[in-house]
Scaffold this active site. Structure first.
Site, PDB file in Angstrom:
ATOM      1  N   HIS A 215       0.858  -1.189   0.000  1.00 33.08           N
ATOM      2  CA  HIS A 215       0.000   0.000   0.000  1.00 33.08           C
ATOM      3  C   HIS A 215       0.891   1.235   0.000  1.00 33.08           C
ATOM      4  O   HIS A 215       1.995   1.230   0.559  1.00 33.08           O
ATOM      5  CB  HIS A 215      -0.941  -0.002   1.215  1.00 33.08           C
ATOM      6  CG  HIS A 215      -1.979   1.070   1.108  1.00 33.08           C
ATOM      7  ND1 HIS A 215      -1.733   2.379   1.478  1.00 33.08           N
ATOM      8  CD2 HIS A 215      -3.237   1.041   0.640  1.00 33.08           C
ATOM      9  CE1 HIS A 215      -2.812   3.104   1.236  1.00 33.08           C
ATOM     10  NE2 HIS A 215      -3.737   2.316   0.730  1.00 33.08           N
TER      11      HIS A 215
ATOM     12  N   GLU B 140      -3.385   3.155  -7.407  1.00 29.36           N
ATOM     13  CA  GLU B 140      -3.795   4.244  -6.508  1.00 29.36           C
ATOM     14  C   GLU B 140      -2.792   5.403  -6.594  1.00 29.36           C
ATOM     15  O   GLU B 140      -1.720   5.333  -5.973  1.00 29.36           O
ATOM     16  CB  GLU B 140      -3.818   3.765  -5.046  1.00 29.36           C
ATOM     17  CG  GLU B 140      -4.874   2.747  -4.723  1.00 29.36           C
ATOM     18  CD  GLU B 140      -5.190   2.730  -3.225  1.00 29.36           C
ATOM     19  OE1 GLU B 140      -6.358   2.549  -2.889  1.00 29.36           O
ATOM     20  OE2 GLU B 140      -4.271   2.914  -2.399  1.00 29.36           O
TER      21      GLU B 140
END
Ligand code: G3P
Length: 226
Positions: free
Chosen positions: A94, A142
């Site tokens: 992430h 992202e």
């Protein structure tokens, strides 16, 4: 294996999603998913995985896991323990917990060996392409600059989503592509799916909402009404 299209809600370390509040939030998300007939998953903090996974019947993912094997390794997070909590897999790399490329590959391999689901996050389509070669189940693109802004990647940078889908599928058509950053509404989700994504990864719009049920319902409508 996660059914797609899917909405994955990352609980991050927001105070609204800690301990018993993580369970309550997961239950709310599960109820909306049932009502709307959509596939969802939640990613609570690792210390809440067992608590959440044992009280809801939706898939639960970790936010991070290490590639390290069982043994004398104090303080690390191993995939075997993750599986024992009832979680079905993990986010990897992430934007707020980035790891080296070799480590991403190792974690994906370890999860595959244990029949756990891997969702590798990547900041742009080029990185998506690179990690797709590791054969994860999913890649989530992202752009970091849109995370937490409420400005949806699918609307603000649609080319990031469509390029990620194209590049990943050139490498491996079996790897499913999600997108995240700023996803807030059903419209954001619907556009993401139209661009070729098979789901969305989101956090603040639901976790920090004053009415998480209404926020989740809004996002879910993007799939329901598709
Ligand atoms: O993992 C999801 C995330 O990074 C996106 O966050 O708050 O923009 O939905 P948010």
């Amino acid at each position: 294996m996660l059914k797609t299209p899917v909405v994955i809600v990352n609980f991050k370390t927001y105070p609204q999603s800690v301990g018993e509040r993580a369970v309550e939030l997961a239950k709310t998300i599960a109820e909306v998913a049932k009502e709307e007939g959509i596939s969802v998953a939640v990613a609570p903090q690792n210390l809440d995985l067992y608590r959440v996974a044992s009280q809801v019947d939706i898939p639960v993912l970790a936010q991070h896991v290490d590639s390290i094997a069982p043994g004398a390794h104090t303080g690390w997070l191993i995939a075997e323990t993750l599986k024992a909590t009832g979680a079905i897999g993990s986010l990897i790399n992430h934007s707020e917990h980035q790891i080296q490329s070799e480590e991403i590959e190792q974690v994906v391999k370890r999860l595959r060996e244990l029949e756990l689901t891997s969702v590798v996050c990547a900041k742009d389509p080029e990185v998506c392409k690179k990690v797709a070669a590791f054969r994860p189940d999913m890649v989530a693109v992202e752009p970091p600059e849109l995370i937490g802004t409420g400005r949806a990647v699918s609307k603000v940078k649609p080319e990031v989503v469509s390029d990620a889908v194209k590049l990943v599928h050139e490498v491996n058509p079996d790897v499913r592509v999600l997108c995240g950053a700023g996803i807030t509404s059903g419209e954001d989700t619907r556009i993401a799916l139209e661009l070729g994504a098979e789901g969305v990864l989101l956090a603040s719009s639901v976790v920090k909402a004053t009415d998480p049920r209404a926020a989740m319902l809004d996002v879910a409508k993007g799939i329901t009404l598709k």
